[in-house]
Design a protein around this motif. Structure first.
Motif, PDB file in Angstrom:
ATOM      1  N   TRP A  31     -92.765  47.517  23.075  1.00 39.82           N
ATOM      2  CA  TRP A  31     -93.018  48.073  21.750  1.00 39.82           C
ATOM      3  C   TRP A  31     -93.909  47.132  20.930  1.00 39.82           C
ATOM      4  N   GLN A  32     -93.648  45.862  20.974  1.00 42.55           N
ATOM      5  CA  GLN A  32     -94.472  44.911  20.236  1.00 42.55           C
ATOM      6  C   GLN A  32     -95.891  44.848  20.796  1.00 42.55           C
ATOM      7  N   ALA A  33     -96.011  44.913  22.130  1.00 46.72           N
ATOM      8  CA  ALA A  33     -97.352  44.881  22.738  1.00 46.72           C
ATOM      9  C   ALA A  33     -98.153  46.130  22.371  1.00 46.72           C
ATOM     10  N   GLY A  34     -97.477  47.285  22.277  1.00 51.54           N
ATOM     11  CA  GLY A  34     -98.189  48.516  21.933  1.00 51.54           C
ATOM     12  C   GLY A  34     -98.617  48.582  20.486  1.00 51.54           C
ATOM     13  N   THR A  60    -107.989  53.095  11.597  1.00 55.33           N
ATOM     14  CA  THR A  60    -107.079  53.965  10.855  1.00 55.33           C
ATOM     15  C   THR A  60    -107.687  55.339  10.624  1.00 55.33           C
ATOM     16  N   HIS A  61    -108.949  55.392  10.237  1.00 55.52           N
ATOM     17  CA  HIS A  61    -109.613  56.673  10.010  1.00 55.52           C
ATOM     18  C   HIS A  61    -109.687  57.486  11.301  1.00 55.52           C
ATOM     19  N   ASP A  62    -110.007  56.824  12.406  1.00 52.62           N
ATOM     20  CA  ASP A  62    -110.075  57.537  13.683  1.00 52.62           C
ATOM     21  C   ASP A  62    -108.709  58.078  14.085  1.00 52.62           C
ATOM     22  N   GLN A  63    -107.662  57.308  13.859  1.00 49.43           N
ATOM     23  CA  GLN A  63    -106.322  57.753  14.238  1.00 49.43           C
ATOM     24  C   GLN A  63    -105.860  58.913  13.361  1.00 49.43           C
ATOM     25  N   TRP A  64    -106.181  58.876  12.083  1.00 51.83           N
ATOM     26  CA  TRP A  64    -105.812  59.972  11.192  1.00 51.83           C
ATOM     27  C   TRP A  64    -106.563  61.245  11.572  1.00 51.83           C
ATOM     28  N   ALA A  65    -107.853  61.130  11.890  1.00 49.46           N
ATOM     29  CA  ALA A  65    -108.630  62.307  12.292  1.00 49.46           C
ATOM     30  C   ALA A  65    -108.109  62.887  13.604  1.00 49.46           C
ATOM     31  N   ARG A 119     -97.480  54.419  15.514  1.00 50.22           N
ATOM     32  CA  ARG A 119     -98.222  53.329  16.135  1.00 50.22           C
ATOM     33  C   ARG A 119     -97.359  52.729  17.243  1.00 50.22           C
ATOM     34  N   GLY A 120     -97.893  52.744  18.429  1.00 47.75           N
ATOM     35  CA  GLY A 120     -97.143  52.312  19.598  1.00 47.75           C
ATOM     36  C   GLY A 120     -96.763  53.465  20.502  1.00 47.75           C
ATOM     37  N   GLY A 121     -96.813  54.678  19.973  1.00 49.50           N
ATOM     38  CA  GLY A 121     -96.553  55.841  20.817  1.00 49.50           C
ATOM     39  C   GLY A 121     -95.193  56.462  20.558  1.00 49.50           C
ATOM     40  N   LYS A 122     -95.185  57.776  20.372  1.00 45.95           N
ATOM     41  CA  LYS A 122     -93.933  58.488  20.128  1.00 45.95           C
ATOM     42  C   LYS A 122     -93.038  58.465  21.360  1.00 45.95           C
ATOM     43  N   ARG A 123     -93.639  58.538  22.537  1.00 42.66           N
ATOM     44  CA  ARG A 123     -92.843  58.534  23.759  1.00 42.66           C
ATOM     45  C   ARG A 123     -92.079  57.222  23.921  1.00 42.66           C
ATOM     46  N   LEU A 148    -102.157  41.174  12.675  1.00 45.28           N
ATOM     47  CA  LEU A 148    -103.104  42.267  12.421  1.00 45.28           C
ATOM     48  C   LEU A 148    -102.460  43.634  12.653  1.00 45.28           C
ATOM     49  N   GLY A 149    -101.511  43.713  13.585  1.00 42.85           N
ATOM     50  CA  GLY A 149    -100.811  44.982  13.803  1.00 42.85           C
ATOM     51  C   GLY A 149     -99.989  45.386  12.592  1.00 42.85           C
ATOM     52  N   ALA A 150     -99.351  44.415  11.920  1.00 36.89           N
ATOM     53  CA  ALA A 150     -98.609  44.732  10.695  1.00 36.89           C
ATOM     54  C   ALA A 150     -99.550  45.228   9.602  1.00 36.89           C
TER      55      ALA A 150
END
Length: 541
Positions: free
Chosen positions: A196-199, A89-94, A170-174, A43-45
């Motif tokens: 990274w995979q868990a995030g 996805t919509h929430d993350q884009w907003a 996805r997973g965080g820039k940091r 589902l993450g992919a």
């Protein structure tokens, strides 16, 4: 007083609109963890692919494109999984768009500040309203280069916003950047890849009212049994009918467990999220649902019994109780917390301090007054320059987390929270209240005085104390008392202006319009009896 900005009116903070509780998934088998990882990775992919398509559409996205994306996801999962992915996805884009706008505003503020300081002569001192010039020619030259860098960044950010382009990881820039500094992070490549995979996994399902136990995708029964609907490509992993997989773990929410059980029993919507804590090797289930907004208490009602003014600081909360007239009562209290260590430790420290504060307010049936703080525009290096210690101080204050925690916890106890404008509370509190409240047995700090100022502003009183009445050796004998200025009076925070002319209504003996008609009752200091007092003729005869 003309240089002061306009103060915002106090208001009662509305309560939270949602609830989230979490419990650990204990006693999971190795097969359970394998299935959760496979489902989350699949589902993450799909979520990454959908986010890429949404970002490519930009501001021209419409309902037809959304429907097409959802149909493509449904073929590889299910309609409900596809709905949860597209909504996330919509929430993350907003959220990325809002962050992009805040970044542009920060760049604009930095450009304005540098341009203003560069326009001033080197070494010119600044004032309270505007900074001065740079100290040396070297610093002036370095800032000219930084100005060009910020202008280039601002131009690129504006172009991205006009084109609808956002940058999301996805997973965080940091965590992504940590891959290039594994030695500094004390991580191996395998440890980083596990995080990274868990995030990047996706195991979130939206609730649906009227369906069994409020969620068809991730279902939790009232007795704590957890099962999830497997995506179509992973249906062969099912251990229960209808393509479902039942976990060996049982959940029992210790906090709000009765509310959650009532909702799932009534088939009301509950959203679930499953995540893995890689550091501890644990899995957690988070349940969330919306609640009707709590009816805010009117401001006049919150002020009825007085309130507690609270000043937020980097390491403690300074609080003082005030009566309805704005007078401090009792002794100030301090609720300390330690913000060093992990995020979980910091959050626990904040919650512990707030619990003690709320229990004190609940015991006396009082509201709480806090500042409506927002340090997002106060952390820039361009505004504070070399004051790195001050920038670090305000950056470490948990303003957002503390405010969210306070509002949610106070709503559970039925305690109103009043937010006030934070302008000049520390300055005027120290000016008008720190010295009068200091005694031999009590040393009032600047933070305690600020708490009094916050409470008085929440009560609608000016921060300035009442002017003292004249001493008793004056002619009016303390006859007139100063009146407290109303909240709508202009200039009420300033010093009382001097009124020319006499300020007394009393008249000295032997003066006035009827002075000649008075009869003396003494002769050479000897008091006369009533029979010895002679009536004198009025001077008008």
């Amino acid at each position: 007083m003309g240089g002061l900005r306009e103060m915002a009116a106090p208001f009662v903070v509305p309560g939270p609109s949602g609830v989230a509780v979490r419990d650990r998934l204990k006693h999971l088998t190795a097969e359970d963890e394998r299935v959760l990882r496979l489902v989350g990775d699949h589902l993450g992919a799909l979520a990454s692919r959908d986010l890429k398509a949404r970002c490519a559409a930009g501001v021209d996205h419409d309902t037809e494109q959304w429907a097409e994306r959802k149909r493509a996801l449904t073929e590889e999962s299910s309609s409900r999984w596809a709905g949860s992915i597209t909504k996330a996805t919509h929430d993350q884009w907003a959220l990325a768009r809002r962050g992009q706008l805040a970044h542009i505003q920060g760049l604009e503020a930095g450009v304005r500040t540098i341009a203003h300081r560069l326009s001033l002569p080197v070494g010119e001192k600044g004032g309270k309203s505007a900074p001065g010039g740079y100290r040396t020619r070297r610093e002036w030259f370095v800032k000219t280069r930084r100005l060009h860098v910020l202008e280039d960044r601002l131009q690129a950010a504006r172009a991205d916003r006009e084109a609808g382009v956002v940058h999301v990881v996805r997973g965080g820039k940091r965590l992504l950047n940590t891959r290039h500094h594994l030695d500094a992070a004390q991580l191996t490549e395998q440890q980083w890849r596990t995080r990274w995979q868990a995030g990047r996994r996706f195991l979130s399902a939206d609730g649906e009212s009227g369906k069994r136990f409020g969620n068809e995708t991730i279902r939790v029964t009232p007795d704590g049994a957890v099962s999830l609907k497997l995506p179509a490509p992973l249906a062969y992993l099912a251990n229960a009918p209808h393509g479902r997989y039942v976990l060996a773990a049982r959940v029992a929410f210790a906090h709000r467990g009765e509310q959650w059980r009532d909702r799932v029993t009534a088939n009301r919507a509950v959203a679930y999220r499953i995540c893995e804590d890689v550091l501890r090797g644990r899995w957690y289930l988070t349940a969330s649902w919306t609640i009707p907004p709590v009816q805010a208490v009117p401001l006049a009602t919150a002020r009825t019994r007085g309130l507690i003014g609270v000043d937020t600081n980097a390491d403690h909360l300074a609080a003082w109780r005030l009566d309805p007239h704005g007078n401090p009562i009792g002794q100030p209290l301090r609720f300390g917390y330690d913000l060093t260590g992990t995020a979980a430790h910091r959050d626990a420290q904040v919650r512990h301090a707030l619990i003690r504060l709320l229990h004190w307010a609940k015991r006396h049936h009082l509201a709480i007054a806090v500042e409506d703080l927002d340090f997002e525009a106060e952390k820039t290096r361009e505004k504070h320059g070399r004051r790195t210690r001050f920038r670090k101080l305000i950056s470490g204050m948990p303003v957002g987390r503390l405010r969210a925690r306070l509002v949610s916890m106070a709503a559970e106890l039925g305690i109103p929270v009043v937010a006030v404008d934070p302008a000049y509370t520390s300055k005027w509190g120290a000016q008008h209240w720190q010295k009068p409240l200091t005694s031999k047995n009590r040393k009032t700090t600047r933070h305690d005085a600020a708490a009094v100022a916050i409470g008085r502003r929440a009560l609608g009183h000016p921060i300035r104390r009442r002017t003292a009445p004249p001493p008793h050796d004056r002619s009016d004998r303390a006859g007139h008392r100063t009146a407290q200025a109303r909240s709508v009076a202009l200039g009420r925070e300033g010093s009382r202006p001097r009124i020319p002319g006499p300020r007394t209504r009393s008249v000295r003996a032997g003066c006035g319009a009827n002075a000649g008609a008075r009869t003396p009752n003494t002769v050479r200091g000897v008091r006369l009896s009533v029979s010895q007092q002679q009536e004198s003729l009025p001077l008008s005869l």
